[in-house]
Design an enzyme around this catalytic site. Structure first.
Site, PDB file in Angstrom:
ATOM      1  N   THR A  93     -17.826  14.696  -7.575  1.00 36.42           N
ATOM      2  CA  THR A  93     -18.488  15.129  -6.342  1.00 36.42           C
ATOM      3  C   THR A  93     -18.407  14.020  -5.308  1.00 36.42           C
ATOM      4  O   THR A  93     -18.085  14.257  -4.136  1.00 36.42           O
ATOM      5  CB  THR A  93     -19.979  15.434  -6.632  1.00 36.42           C
ATOM      6  OG1 THR A  93     -20.058  16.422  -7.654  1.00 36.42           O
ATOM      7  CG2 THR A  93     -20.701  15.913  -5.386  1.00 36.42           C
ATOM      8  N   HIS A 130     -26.791 -17.120  10.485  1.00 39.50           N
ATOM      9  CA  HIS A 130     -27.037 -16.708  11.871  1.00 39.50           C
ATOM     10  C   HIS A 130     -25.699 -16.451  12.560  1.00 39.50           C
ATOM     11  O   HIS A 130     -24.774 -17.234  12.381  1.00 39.50           O
ATOM     12  CB  HIS A 130     -27.780 -17.810  12.620  1.00 39.50           C
ATOM     13  CG  HIS A 130     -28.018 -17.468  14.057  1.00 39.50           C
ATOM     14  ND1 HIS A 130     -28.932 -16.515  14.443  1.00 39.50           N
ATOM     15  CD2 HIS A 130     -27.443 -17.936  15.201  1.00 39.50           C
ATOM     16  CE1 HIS A 130     -28.913 -16.406  15.763  1.00 39.50           C
ATOM     17  NE2 HIS A 130     -28.021 -17.258  16.249  1.00 39.50           N
ATOM     18  N   GLY A 174     -31.191  20.585  -2.288  1.00 30.59           N
ATOM     19  CA  GLY A 174     -31.196  19.871  -3.557  1.00 30.59           C
ATOM     20  C   GLY A 174     -29.989  20.210  -4.409  1.00 30.59           C
ATOM     21  O   GLY A 174     -29.175  21.074  -4.054  1.00 30.59           O
ATOM     22  N   GLY A 234     -12.859  11.344  -9.505  1.00 34.62           N
ATOM     23  CA  GLY A 234     -13.749  10.912  -8.423  1.00 34.62           C
ATOM     24  C   GLY A 234     -14.969  11.816  -8.301  1.00 34.62           C
ATOM     25  O   GLY A 234     -15.964  11.444  -7.687  1.00 34.62           O
ATOM     26  N   ALA A 260     -24.738   7.923  -6.889  1.00 36.76           N
ATOM     27  CA  ALA A 260     -23.467   7.516  -7.486  1.00 36.76           C
ATOM     28  C   ALA A 260     -23.584   6.169  -8.203  1.00 36.76           C
ATOM     29  O   ALA A 260     -23.048   5.988  -9.305  1.00 36.76           O
ATOM     30  CB  ALA A 260     -22.397   7.437  -6.399  1.00 36.76           C
TER      31      ALA A 260
HETATM   32  P1  FAD Z   1     -20.152  14.207 -10.382  1.00 31.27           P
HETATM   33  O1  FAD Z   1     -19.729  13.280  -9.321  1.00 31.27           O
HETATM   34  O2  FAD Z   1     -20.776  15.506  -9.977  1.00 31.27           O
HETATM   35  O3  FAD Z   1     -18.855  14.481 -11.272  1.00 31.27           O
HETATM   36  C1  FAD Z   1     -18.837  15.380 -12.309  1.00 31.27           C
HETATM   37  C2  FAD Z   1     -17.409  15.866 -12.501  1.00 31.27           C
HETATM   38  O4  FAD Z   1     -17.330  16.543 -13.748  1.00 31.27           O
HETATM   39  C3  FAD Z   1     -16.939  16.873 -11.459  1.00 31.27           C
HETATM   40  O5  FAD Z   1     -15.677  16.494 -10.972  1.00 31.27           O
HETATM   41  C4  FAD Z   1     -16.841  18.183 -12.237  1.00 31.27           C
HETATM   42  O6  FAD Z   1     -15.838  19.035 -11.737  1.00 31.27           O
HETATM   43  C5  FAD Z   1     -16.499  17.680 -13.621  1.00 31.27           C
HETATM   44  N1  FAD Z   1     -16.854  18.587 -14.729  1.00 31.27           N
HETATM   45  C6  FAD Z   1     -18.062  19.124 -15.013  1.00 31.27           C
HETATM   46  N2  FAD Z   1     -18.010  19.826 -16.154  1.00 31.27           N
HETATM   47  C7  FAD Z   1     -16.738  19.724 -16.610  1.00 31.27           C
HETATM   48  C8  FAD Z   1     -16.071  20.243 -17.752  1.00 31.27           C
HETATM   49  N3  FAD Z   1     -16.699  20.980 -18.661  1.00 31.27           N
HETATM   50  N4  FAD Z   1     -14.763  19.956 -17.896  1.00 31.27           N
HETATM   51  C9  FAD Z   1     -14.108  19.216 -16.985  1.00 31.27           C
HETATM   52  N5  FAD Z   1     -14.687  18.693 -15.893  1.00 31.27           N
HETATM   53  C10 FAD Z   1     -15.986  18.948 -15.709  1.00 31.27           C
HETATM   54  N6  FAD Z   1     -24.749   9.388  -3.744  1.00 31.27           N
HETATM   55  C11 FAD Z   1     -24.822   8.102  -3.335  1.00 31.27           C
HETATM   56  O7  FAD Z   1     -25.144   7.216  -4.143  1.00 31.27           O
HETATM   57  N7  FAD Z   1     -24.516   7.746  -2.041  1.00 31.27           N
HETATM   58  C12 FAD Z   1     -24.164   8.671  -1.120  1.00 31.27           C
HETATM   59  O8  FAD Z   1     -23.908   8.325   0.048  1.00 31.27           O
HETATM   60  C13 FAD Z   1     -24.095  10.032  -1.522  1.00 31.27           C
HETATM   61  N8  FAD Z   1     -23.731  10.979  -0.647  1.00 31.27           N
HETATM   62  C14 FAD Z   1     -23.622  12.276  -1.067  1.00 31.27           C
HETATM   63  C15 FAD Z   1     -23.246  13.246  -0.139  1.00 31.27           C
HETATM   64  C16 FAD Z   1     -23.109  14.561  -0.531  1.00 31.27           C
HETATM   65  C17 FAD Z   1     -22.696  15.600   0.490  1.00 31.27           C
HETATM   66  C18 FAD Z   1     -23.343  14.924  -1.891  1.00 31.27           C
HETATM   67  C19 FAD Z   1     -23.168  16.342  -2.345  1.00 31.27           C
HETATM   68  C20 FAD Z   1     -23.743  13.965  -2.818  1.00 31.27           C
HETATM   69  C21 FAD Z   1     -23.891  12.637  -2.407  1.00 31.27           C
HETATM   70  N9  FAD Z   1     -24.294  11.654  -3.300  1.00 31.27           N
HETATM   71  C22 FAD Z   1     -24.399  10.353  -2.876  1.00 31.27           C
HETATM   72  C23 FAD Z   1     -24.619  11.946  -4.703  1.00 31.27           C
HETATM   73  C24 FAD Z   1     -23.419  11.607  -5.615  1.00 31.27           C
HETATM   74  O9  FAD Z   1     -22.285  12.349  -5.194  1.00 31.27           O
HETATM   75  C25 FAD Z   1     -23.764  11.934  -7.058  1.00 31.27           C
HETATM   76  O10 FAD Z   1     -24.950  11.269  -7.436  1.00 31.27           O
HETATM   77  C26 FAD Z   1     -22.638  11.481  -7.982  1.00 31.27           C
HETATM   78  O11 FAD Z   1     -21.415  12.108  -7.639  1.00 31.27           O
HETATM   79  C27 FAD Z   1     -22.969  11.800  -9.447  1.00 31.27           C
HETATM   80  O12 FAD Z   1     -21.923  11.372 -10.257  1.00 31.27           O
HETATM   81  P2  FAD Z   1     -21.635  12.042 -11.689  1.00 31.27           P
HETATM   82  O13 FAD Z   1     -20.496  11.270 -12.245  1.00 31.27           O
HETATM   83  O14 FAD Z   1     -22.890  12.134 -12.456  1.00 31.27           O
HETATM   84  O15 FAD Z   1     -21.181  13.543 -11.389  1.00 31.27           O
HETATM   85  P1  NAD Z   2     -32.930  16.491  -1.103  1.00 27.98           P
HETATM   86  O1  NAD Z   2     -33.802  16.621  -2.286  1.00 27.98           O
HETATM   87  O2  NAD Z   2     -32.672  15.151  -0.538  1.00 27.98           O
HETATM   88  O3  NAD Z   2     -33.523  17.354   0.099  1.00 27.98           O
HETATM   89  C1  NAD Z   2     -33.788  18.719  -0.031  1.00 27.98           C
HETATM   90  C2  NAD Z   2     -34.781  19.118   1.043  1.00 27.98           C
HETATM   91  O4  NAD Z   2     -34.836  20.533   1.097  1.00 27.98           O
HETATM   92  C3  NAD Z   2     -36.189  18.607   0.757  1.00 27.98           C
HETATM   93  O5  NAD Z   2     -36.698  18.001   1.910  1.00 27.98           O
HETATM   94  C4  NAD Z   2     -36.947  19.889   0.395  1.00 27.98           C
HETATM   95  O6  NAD Z   2     -38.305  19.840   0.754  1.00 27.98           O
HETATM   96  C5  NAD Z   2     -36.193  20.929   1.218  1.00 27.98           C
HETATM   97  N1  NAD Z   2     -36.268  22.306   0.716  1.00 27.98           N
HETATM   98  C6  NAD Z   2     -36.239  22.736  -0.572  1.00 27.98           C
HETATM   99  N2  NAD Z   2     -36.274  24.100  -0.608  1.00 27.98           N
HETATM  100  C7  NAD Z   2     -36.322  24.528   0.689  1.00 27.98           C
HETATM  101  C8  NAD Z   2     -36.363  25.822   1.306  1.00 27.98           C
HETATM  102  N3  NAD Z   2     -36.340  26.927   0.576  1.00 27.98           N
HETATM  103  N4  NAD Z   2     -36.394  25.902   2.657  1.00 27.98           N
HETATM  104  C9  NAD Z   2     -36.414  24.749   3.411  1.00 27.98           C
HETATM  105  N5  NAD Z   2     -36.379  23.507   2.864  1.00 27.98           N
HETATM  106  C10 NAD Z   2     -36.324  23.401   1.529  1.00 27.98           C
HETATM  107  O7  NAD Z   2     -31.563  17.254  -1.500  1.00 27.98           O
HETATM  108  P2  NAD Z   2     -30.139  17.264  -0.804  1.00 27.98           P
HETATM  109  O8  NAD Z   2     -30.248  16.854   0.612  1.00 27.98           O
HETATM  110  O9  NAD Z   2     -29.559  18.595  -1.136  1.00 27.98           O
HETATM  111  O10 NAD Z   2     -29.352  16.153  -1.607  1.00 27.98           O
HETATM  112  C11 NAD Z   2     -29.194  16.256  -3.036  1.00 27.98           C
HETATM  113  C12 NAD Z   2     -29.122  14.892  -3.659  1.00 27.98           C
HETATM  114  O11 NAD Z   2     -27.879  14.287  -3.337  1.00 27.98           O
HETATM  115  C13 NAD Z   2     -30.185  13.947  -3.153  1.00 27.98           C
HETATM  116  O12 NAD Z   2     -31.320  14.014  -3.969  1.00 27.98           O
HETATM  117  C14 NAD Z   2     -29.552  12.605  -3.252  1.00 27.98           C
HETATM  118  O13 NAD Z   2     -29.880  12.023  -4.484  1.00 27.98           O
HETATM  119  C15 NAD Z   2     -28.060  12.885  -3.216  1.00 27.98           C
HETATM  120  N6  NAD Z   2     -27.520  12.404  -1.926  1.00 27.98           N
HETATM  121  C16 NAD Z   2     -27.592  11.074  -1.675  1.00 27.98           C
HETATM  122  C17 NAD Z   2     -27.120  10.584  -0.481  1.00 27.98           C
HETATM  123  C18 NAD Z   2     -27.204   9.112  -0.229  1.00 27.98           C
HETATM  124  O14 NAD Z   2     -27.423   8.371  -1.182  1.00 27.98           O
HETATM  125  N7  NAD Z   2     -27.032   8.643   1.001  1.00 27.98           N
HETATM  126  C19 NAD Z   2     -26.582  11.433   0.465  1.00 27.98           C
HETATM  127  C20 NAD Z   2     -26.537  12.787   0.191  1.00 27.98           C
HETATM  128  C21 NAD Z   2     -27.010  13.252  -1.027  1.00 27.98           C
END
Ligand code: FAD
Ligand code: NAD
Length: 473
Positions: free
Chosen positions: A43, A450, A276, A41, A324
């Site tokens: 991140t 609607h 980020g 699953g 994701a």
């Molecule tokens: P990941 O989900 O990061 O999975 C990579 C996996 O690989 C991890 O489990 C890691 O442990 C494993 N791994 C790495 N290297 C190795 C290795 N060498 N051997 C074994 N395992 C390894 N995106 C959305 O679209 N909607 C959202 O609402 C949303 N909300 C988010 C909220 C938060 C707080 C965060 C942090 C992110 C959110 N995202 C959201 C972003 C989303 O989680 C990521 O874009 C997505 O998980 C990326 O998928 P991935 O498969 O590329 O990598």
């Molecule tokens: P982000 O890029 O969305 O936001 C980071 C913010 O931090 C920006 O506004 C930037 O200007 C600011 N920033 C950068 N350096 C700073 C500093 N030194 N001091 C103060 N502000 C600073 O990144 P995030 O919120 O960490 O999320 C990471 C990624 O995860 C996103 O780009 C997004 O793709 C994904 N994500 C998606 C969802 C969703 O789809 N609903 C939810 C959460 C995360």
């Protein structure tokens, strides 16, 4: 001597990129192995999308109950204030995550994919050694490799994680509600979680480097979110840079340089750094594989092929948008390419939703982006205050709207944006319209149910055509 496992497809990373890639490869009859160290699953399921949406849902529920206790509305009142237990929320969230990750394991099994819990380290482009979580070692030799190692939180050098300084992973594991939470970074994570913690009862302030929060959305769209932040006393410090955490008199403060460069302090039980995410490119032998980079991401073409034959990369590892659903689509596509299908990753647009209060949806181009590309556009906007459905769900008063942007000459829809309560659920129809090259007449001509919020989309298309029904033209 470690065991040797030969396979047709090796997927490294079990996130929303890797696990669908493995399932699809298995469905297509390819002998497939998936390796993940930190739980199927990735991140998204374990530390991202799902845990954060569980927090957001619970926080909204608690806030609604507090309102009912303070003021009877809709014939509903609570005779006592609700109470909130952060440990209880985190445990419930863990239960939701557990169900989903278990489900992923079952889906992989059903597709005859072998899942190995451990860390993969490559010796060359097609061979890796996995240190398994139970202490063993497996050597894997693969015909095709799909890299899906994802991303991790960016750490600010002067604010290293630990003690009061947390990233999103730890923020989603808290068992005690911080009284004062300072969020560094007013982007997706900062505002989604910052707003949720405010609803749970924390005092929240945001320190953002740029002159706006949510810089990836346009000004008109984020105005309702700014209004909510102001109304709910979330202080937003723009053009401000977080510097360090200091302890004084038994209290913790975040120091930041404000828009004039002056050092200011905010009391903070916790500091959530959300500035980020960066691709996971270290610790797994990338340097042995001879792959070309695109900045900090792995360079791929429109079939997710790296420069090395038979090695593919997908998801957060290959760059923006870090979402994701993008990772999942790339995963399915790569499995099909390996099985010999002709596929390309060439979406017209990738929809994005930000689960703030109110929610934001963006698909395709904003009017300004379209103009910058040389397009002459028409736009139509429908305020959700005029939507019967929005009002029955306590929406509409937050300044929400649906806005469609179309090419003037042929009315092809170039972008759709919305802000408001529950608008995330419109993202599917928006994505379909843009992907299929719909025209305003297609949207306006399709009969929308609607009472639903989708009527607002049809009305925005009618508004762009100059004859909306439920607002004055
Ligand atoms: P990941 O989900 O990061 O999975 C990579 C996996 O690989 C991890 O489990 C890691 O442990 C494993 N791994 C790495 N290297 C190795 C290795 N060498 N051997 C074994 N395992 C390894 N995106 C959305 O679209 N909607 C959202 O609402 C949303 N909300 C988010 C909220 C938060 C707080 C965060 C942090 C992110 C959110 N995202 C959201 C972003 C989303 O989680 C990521 O874009 C997505 O998980 C990326 O998928 P991935 O498969 O590329 O990598
Ligand atoms: P982000 O890029 O969305 O936001 C980071 C913010 O931090 C920006 O506004 C930037 O200007 C600011 N920033 C950068 N350096 C700073 C500093 N030194 N001091 C103060 N502000 C600073 O990144 P995030 O919120 O960490 O999320 C990471 C990624 O995860 C996103 O780009 C997004 O793709 C994904 N994500 C998606 C969802 C969703 O789809 N609903 C939810 C959460 C995360």
């Amino acid at each position: 001597m470690s065991d040797v496992r030969k396979c047709q497809v090796l997927v490294v990373g079990g996130g929303p990129g890797g696990y669908p890639a493995a399932i699809r490869a298995g469905q297509l009859g390819l002998d497939t192995v998936i390796v993940d160290k930190h739980g199927l699953g990735g991140t998204c399921l374990n530390r991202g999308c799902i845990p954060s949406k569980a927090f957001i849902h619970a926080a909204s529920k608690f806030e609604e109950m507090r309102h009912s206790a303070a003021k009877s509305e809709m014939g509903i009142s609570l005779v006592a204030e609700p109470t909130f237990d952060m440990g209880g929320l985190t445990a419930w969230k863990d239960g939701v995550v557990g169900k989903l990750t278990k489900g992923v394991g079952q889906l992989l099994k059903a597709a005859k994919v072998e899942a190995i819990a451990g860390w993969a380290k490559f010796e060359n482009a097609k061979t890796c050694v996995v240190e398994t979580n139970d202490g063993g070692t497996i050597r894997i030799e693969a015909e095709n490799v799909i890299l899906a190692t994802g991303s991790k939180e960016v750490e600010i050098l002067s604010l290293p994680f630990g003690g009061p300084i947390v990233g999103s992973t730890e923020a989603l594991e808290l068992t005690e509600l911080p009284e004062d939470l300072v969020v560094v970074g007013g982007g997706y994570i900062g505002l989604e979680l910052g707003i949720a913690f405010r609803k749970m009862g924390s005092n929240v302030s945001v320190v953002e480097a740029l002159d706006t929060v949510l810089p990836s959305y346009d000004k008109e769209l984020i105005r309702p979110v700014q209004m909510w932040l102001k109304k709910n006393k979330v202080a937003v410090h723009l053009k401000s840079l977080a510097k360090s955490v200091v302890e004084e008199g038994g209290q913790t403060f975040l120091e930041y340089a404000d828009d004039k460069g002056e050092i200011q302090r905010l009391k903070a039980d916790k500091v959530l750094v959300a500035v980020g995410r960066v691709a996971v490119t270290e610790g797994w032998g990338l340097e042995t594989m001879g792959l070309e980079m695109d900045g900090r991401f792995i360079k791929v073409d429109d079939q997710c092929r790296t420069g090395m034959r038979g090695v593919y990369a997908i998801g957060d590892l290959v760059g923006e948008p870090l979402l994701a659903h993008k990772a999942t689509k790339q995963g399915e596509l790569v499995a099909e390419i390996i099985a010999g299908h002709r596929r390309r990753f060439d979406p017209v647009s990738i929809a994005a939703v930000c689960f703030t209060e109110p929610e934001l949806v963006g698909v395709g181009l904003t009017p300004d982006e379209a103009k910058a590309k040389g397009e002459t556009v028409i736009t139509g906007k429908f305020p959700l205050a005029a939507s019967g459905r929005a009002l029955t769900m306590e929406g509409g008063a937050d300044g929400g709207f649906v806005r469609v942007t179309a090419r003037e000459s042929d009315h092809v829809v170039l972008g759709i944006h919305a802000v408001g309560k529950h608008v995330s659920e419109l993202s599917g129809e928006f994505a379909l319209a843009v992907e299929m090259g719909a025209r305003l007449e297609d949207i306006a001509g399709a009969i929308h149910v609607h009472p639903t919020l989708t009527e607002g989309f049809a009305e925005s298309a009618l508004a762009a055509l100059g004859h909306p029904i439920h607002i004055s033209a």
